[in-house]
Scaffold this motif. Structure first.
Motif, mmCIF file in Angstrom:
data_model
loop_
_atom_site.group_PDB
_atom_site.id
_atom_site.type_symbol
_atom_site.label_atom_id
_atom_site.label_comp_id
_atom_site.label_asym_id
_atom_site.label_seq_id
_atom_site.Cartn_x
_atom_site.Cartn_y
_atom_site.Cartn_z
ATOM 1 N N THR A 544 0.833 -1.204 0.000
ATOM 2 C CA THR A 544 0.000 0.000 0.000
ATOM 3 C C THR A 544 0.876 1.266 0.000
ATOM 4 O O THR A 544 2.105 1.187 0.161
ATOM 5 C CB THR A 544 -0.917 0.009 1.225
ATOM 6 O OG1 THR A 544 -0.129 -0.234 2.395
ATOM 7 C CG2 THR A 544 -1.971 -1.079 1.108
ATOM 8 N N CYS A 603 -7.181 -6.379 11.845
ATOM 9 C CA CYS A 603 -7.410 -5.006 11.369
ATOM 10 C C CYS A 603 -7.207 -4.916 9.870
ATOM 11 O O CYS A 603 -7.971 -4.241 9.159
ATOM 12 C CB CYS A 603 -6.470 -4.039 12.083
ATOM 13 S SG CYS A 603 -6.728 -3.905 13.863
ATOM 14 N N GLU A 604 -6.186 -5.592 9.367
ATOM 15 C CA GLU A 604 -5.918 -5.596 7.920
ATOM 16 C C GLU A 604 -7.042 -6.282 7.163
ATOM 17 O O GLU A 604 -7.453 -5.835 6.079
ATOM 18 C CB GLU A 604 -4.581 -6.273 7.643
ATOM 19 C CG GLU A 604 -4.258 -6.499 6.166
ATOM 20 C CD GLU A 604 -4.017 -5.217 5.391
ATOM 21 O OE1 GLU A 604 -3.789 -5.304 4.171
ATOM 22 O OE2 GLU A 604 -4.082 -4.112 5.985
ATOM 23 N N LYS A 606 -10.138 -6.291 7.980
ATOM 24 C CA LYS A 606 -11.245 -5.339 7.931
ATOM 25 C C LYS A 606 -10.990 -4.277 6.860
ATOM 26 O O LYS A 606 -11.910 -3.840 6.165
ATOM 27 C CB LYS A 606 -11.454 -4.696 9.302
ATOM 28 C CG LYS A 606 -11.993 -5.665 10.348
ATOM 29 C CD LYS A 606 -12.138 -5.000 11.707
ATOM 30 C CE LYS A 606 -12.667 -6.008 12.738
ATOM 31 N NZ LYS A 606 -12.791 -5.413 14.084
ATOM 32 N N ARG A 607 -9.719 -3.869 6.729
ATOM 33 C CA ARG A 607 -9.390 -2.922 5.655
ATOM 34 C C ARG A 607 -9.720 -3.520 4.295
ATOM 35 O O ARG A 607 -10.327 -2.876 3.433
ATOM 36 C CB ARG A 607 -7.914 -2.534 5.702
ATOM 37 C CG ARG A 607 -7.488 -1.606 4.552
ATOM 38 C CD ARG A 607 -5.997 -1.349 4.557
ATOM 39 N NE ARG A 607 -5.244 -2.450 3.984
ATOM 40 C CZ ARG A 607 -4.995 -2.599 2.675
ATOM 41 N NH1 ARG A 607 -5.478 -1.732 1.809
ATOM 42 N NH2 ARG A 607 -4.275 -3.616 2.246
ATOM 43 N N GLY A 611 -13.372 -1.393 4.882
ATOM 44 C CA GLY A 611 -13.397 -0.266 5.796
ATOM 45 C C GLY A 611 -12.602 -0.530 7.056
ATOM 46 O O GLY A 611 -12.607 -1.634 7.586
ATOM 47 N N LEU A 612 -11.912 0.494 7.547
ATOM 48 C CA LEU A 612 -11.149 0.390 8.778
ATOM 49 C C LEU A 612 -11.990 0.872 9.960
ATOM 50 O O LEU A 612 -12.706 1.875 9.847
ATOM 51 C CB LEU A 612 -9.897 1.257 8.705
ATOM 52 C CG LEU A 612 -8.745 0.708 7.858
ATOM 53 C CD1 LEU A 612 -7.668 1.772 7.735
ATOM 54 C CD2 LEU A 612 -8.175 -0.527 8.505
ATOM 55 N N ALA A 639 -6.757 6.563 5.069
ATOM 56 C CA ALA A 639 -7.120 5.300 5.696
ATOM 57 C C ALA A 639 -8.478 4.828 5.206
ATOM 58 O O ALA A 639 -8.679 3.645 4.912
ATOM 59 C CB ALA A 639 -7.119 5.443 7.214
ATOM 60 N N LYS A 640 -9.427 5.765 5.106
ATOM 61 C CA LYS A 640 -10.759 5.393 4.638
ATOM 62 C C LYS A 640 -10.734 4.859 3.215
ATOM 63 O O LYS A 640 -11.530 4.005 2.825
ATOM 64 C CB LYS A 640 -11.686 6.609 4.720
ATOM 65 C CG LYS A 640 -12.121 6.972 6.133
ATOM 66 C CD LYS A 640 -13.034 8.172 6.118
ATOM 67 C CE LYS A 640 -13.496 8.520 7.537
ATOM 68 N NZ LYS A 640 -14.354 9.731 7.551
ATOM 69 N N GLY A 642 -8.392 3.093 2.054
ATOM 70 C CA GLY A 642 -7.647 1.839 2.037
ATOM 71 C C GLY A 642 -6.209 1.985 1.609
ATOM 72 O O GLY A 642 -5.591 1.025 1.151
ATOM 73 N N GLY A 645 -1.915 0.237 4.690
ATOM 74 C CA GLY A 645 -1.930 -1.170 5.046
ATOM 75 C C GLY A 645 -1.554 -1.360 6.503
ATOM 76 O O GLY A 645 -0.743 -0.608 7.052
#
Length: 768
Positions: A544, A603-604, A606-607, A611-612, A639-640, A642, A645
């Motif tokens: 990313t 968390c990754e 979910k990304r 969405g985070l 972040a939103k 994506g 990373g």
């Protein structure tokens, strides 16, 4: 005596060394007239000539090597074929030998070991490979006997891929480097330095190849004298060593951290090839009239005494006489160092309790594998034990001939009878004792082994269960002498023995009857045979724009071995299943790592799902910190989208010593790892494994400004790699503080940069 030169040196006519000092050119001119420049003389090494013949690149500084053959064993070939298959493999473009010498006992996990073997055979049929069934040969002995050749280069997915004594430059690497060869790509490396190992004199009777090897490793390892270089064996002492003796020294060069090895060849090597029905593979190799070396390891063989490498490294070298004369002091030092390496307050590591009546009493002896299981070693051990007994107490001795042809000859000449009558057990060709899958000692036991490594727990003990045992490396002759004395540590030079040296005759019929030879005859219609444990690699994301990395493990040991990154032994049966194997990552060194890495990886995931959870901890707090960094004000929006990373990283001072196993890196990747940070990488092959699995091999100078469970933010990391920036700005997020620091990536080829950007080698090939 072993002497390390402080400078490079010229070798004249293969005999006379001239140190590279202010008088060097004058000395050279007096010997040969007009002397070549250092640059020209460097082209006269054996190593240079072989590298040049295999280099497909435009220059000799940045090599692009294509090998003559490949070899893997049953722990590694499934993953290699699976990776190559996912990348578009249609057939093997060069001879590829699939051996079965690691999981050959089929004793763990039900059918999964034999399932791997059947996968290997089906792959050999489908893609045109060579398949060596279980118990026929350890991989390196088969390659010596059947695939080596003077001037050739071979690549293996095992760190002890070394056939230099047979005039073959061989390199052990992680599986992805073999995948590149299978996809008709190149092995890219900067031209390595070449260090001369000048042998002179003749070994004392009773001194074997492991003694010489341990002495050399002890002299060079800690200094990094030959790290990532080629060790070129020259000198008048070579003629005093039989070929298997040379092989025994050569295979241990891996423990010096060198890249490869090569030896000058002679009539004895020619005889070796003739005995094995391959005389056409011989040619004389020697340096040019004047060759320049980047260093010299000067070894007077006549001064080498029986050696022992104490736990927990092959470089922890002592003369056996020295150890016996100073037992209390040396064992106390070994215990102190060992406890730091084990780093487990629940385990009591002691060796001084093995001192009985002033002598060291060991529990077990093993002569095995590519280092110990050769014909000459076993014949000499049998002569020492002939007509005697190893006793009826705790001490036990196991012997593993390295191949069925060796076993057949040992039966014919009576050596097996001598060993078995003395009380030793003789097994089939198997690498298990080298990595903890055979002859595991009792808790608290000390095993002396003519094998390759003695890292912590490598003999098979499980620290998570409160177990500890240890291995000291020795030569087969001194192991036999110790067995003769019922386990009392004894150098072979103390034993009066008539070594019979029976002639070797090669019986290749067993290979003709059992080895599948499919090279050049692939059958695309043949189906691969999958067992339930054989799993595909998971999907891996490209790099990313920015990275947020949680420090999932923080290791401060001076050196971290691949055994500590991913254990050997009990894990080997799961190497065909990336998910199951990953559960063992760092289990001996940092049991919390897997759980920590998984939480970060959630968390990754979910990304990737769209969405985070920016409103949740720890991300809410971290994003707030990142927004205070100049140039990172838009982090929430990025972040939103994506563009950041989230992954884990491992910090270690000097990771990657030891095995070539790619799983030391791939398991971190499967758990969401995206980087290592280190002061130095112990071996090129570990760093290459990180790169091939899309992980950043980051370097720092000085002490880290972060610790375990802290976070690292790497803004614009993708752009930094694309633009080949030498220094990359990083930020440690520690509590409420933002601590800037600099990381570097070292030298990266253009292909390596693209592999990292793609996320892994599989993605790289899919993109192409």
């Amino acid at each position: 005596m072993i002497k390390l030169y402080d400078t490079g040196a010229y070798l004249v006519d293969g005999r006379e060394l001239i140190a590279d000092d202010q008088n060097a050119q004058a000395k050279l001119s007096s010997l040969i007239g007009k002397a070549p420049s250092k640059e020209e003389a460097a082209k006269n090494t054996i190593a240079y000539s072989i590298l040049k013949a295999h280099n497909t690149g435009k220059d000799m500084d940045n090599l692009k090597i294509k090998f003559d053959a490949l070899v893997s064993h049953d722990i590694t070939y499934v993953g290699i074929v699976q990776t190559a298959r996912a990348s578009g493999l249609e057939k093997f473009p060069l001879p590829y030998v699939l051996t079965n010498c690691h999981n050959s006992l089929c004793a763990v996990g039900g059918t999964i070991n034999e399932d791997d073997h059947m996968f290997g055979l089906s792959a050999a049929k489908k893609y045109g490979g060579i398949y060596v069934p279980a118990h026929q040969a350890v991989l390196h002995q088969y390659m010596r006997e059947m695939m080596s050749g003077c001037g050739k280069m071979l690549l293996g997915s095992d760190s002890h891929t070394r056939y230099g004594a047979l005039g073959t430059m061989a390199i052990g690497e992680g599986g992805p480097e073999l995948v590149k060869q299978l996809l008709d790509k190149t092995y890219d490396v900067k031209r390595p330095g070449v260090v001369a190992v000048y042998l002179t004199g003749k070994p004392q009777i009773g001194v074997g190849p492991q003694d010489v090897a341990i002495a050399i490793i002890g002299a060079v390892f800690a200094k990094g004298y030959v790290k990532n270089k080629v060790m070129e064996f020259v000198g008048d002492g070579i003629k005093n060593l039989g070929v298997e003796y040379r092989n025994g020294i050569d295979v241990m060069t891996t423990e010096t951290t060198c890249l490869s090895s090569i030896w000058a060849t002679d009539e004895q090597v020619e005889d070796y090839y003739a005995i094995h029905g391959r005389k056409d593979q011989y040619k004389k190799l020697s340096p040019g009239q004047v060759a320049y070396y980047d260093g010299v390891v000067y070894v007077d063989l006549s001064t080498i005494k029986p050696m022992i490498a104490m736990p927990f490294h092959p470089s922890n070298a002592y003369e056996i006489d020295q150890l016996n004369a100073n037992l209390e002091d040396i064992l106390a030092l070994v215990e102190e160092t060992g406890r730091k390496q084990i780093d487990n307050p629940n385990i009591r590591f002691t060796l001084r309790d093995k001192i009985k009546d002033g002598r060291l009493l060991v529990d077990q002896g093993v002569i095995a594998g590519c280092a110990g299981g050769t014909y000459d070693n076993i014949c000499d051990a049998a002569d020492i034990l002939a007509g005697h007994s190893i006793g009826v107490d705790e001490f036990a001795l196991s012997v593993y001939p390295a191949s069925q042809p060796i076993f057949i000859r040992l039966v014919d000449n009576g050596a097996i009878s001598k060993l078995m009558s003395a009380g030793a057990t003789v097994r089939s060709a198997f690498c298990g004792p080298c990595f903890g899958a055979g002859d595991v000692p009792a808790n608290g036991g000390l095993s002396i082994r003519h094998s390759t490594r003695n890292f912590p727990n490598r003999e098979g003990s499980k620290p998570g269960s409160g177990q500890i045992a240890s291995v000291a490396l020795m030569d087969a002759r001194s192991i036999a002498a110790t067995a003769l004395n019922k386990g009392v540590l004894t150098p072979a030079t103390d034993v009066d023995c008539n070594f019979t040296k029976p002639k070797y005759y090669f019986n290749g019929q067993v290979y003709e009857n059992r080895v599948y030879h499919g090279w050049g005859n692939p059958d695309p219609s043949h189906e691969l045979k999958f067992g339930p444990n054989i799993a595909d690699w998971p999907a891996m994301s490209p790099l990313t724009d920015h990275l947020l990395l949680g420090v999932a493990s923080f290791i401060t040991d001076p050196v971290t071995t691949t055994d500590e990154l991913i254990p050997s032994g009990e894990t080997s049966s799961y190497r065909s299943n990336p998910f199951k194997l990953a559960e063992f990552t760092l289990s001996r060194k940092d049991p919390d790592y897997v759980g920590t890495a998984k939480k970060i990886h959630d968390c990754e995931k979910k990304r990737l799902d769209g969405g985070l959870p920016l409103s949740e901890e720890p991300l809410y707090h971290l994003v707030s910190l990142i927004k205070t960094i100049p140039g990172s004000e838009n982090v929430r929006e990025e972040a939103k989208k994506g563009e950041i990373g989230i992954g884990s990283l491992v910090y270690a001072v000097k990771p990657g010593d030891g095995s070539a196993r790619e799983q030391a890196a791939s398991c971190q990747k499967v758990l969401g790892g995206w980087a290592n940070i280190a002061k130095e990488y112990a071996t090129k092959r570990y760093r290459s494994n990180l790169i091939n699995w899309g992980m950043l091999p980051l370097l720092i100078e000085g002490e880290p400004v972060f610790g375990k469970y802290d976070w690292i933010f790497l803004p614009f990391i993708r752009k930094a790699i694309e633009e080949k920036k030498e220094k990359i700005q990083a930020y440690a997020l520690v509590g409420d503080q933002v601590r800037p620091f600099i990381v570097t990536l070292g030298d990266l080829t253009d292909d390596e940069r693209e592999i990292i950007l793609s996320g892994c080698l599989i993605n790289y090939y899919k993109n192409h």
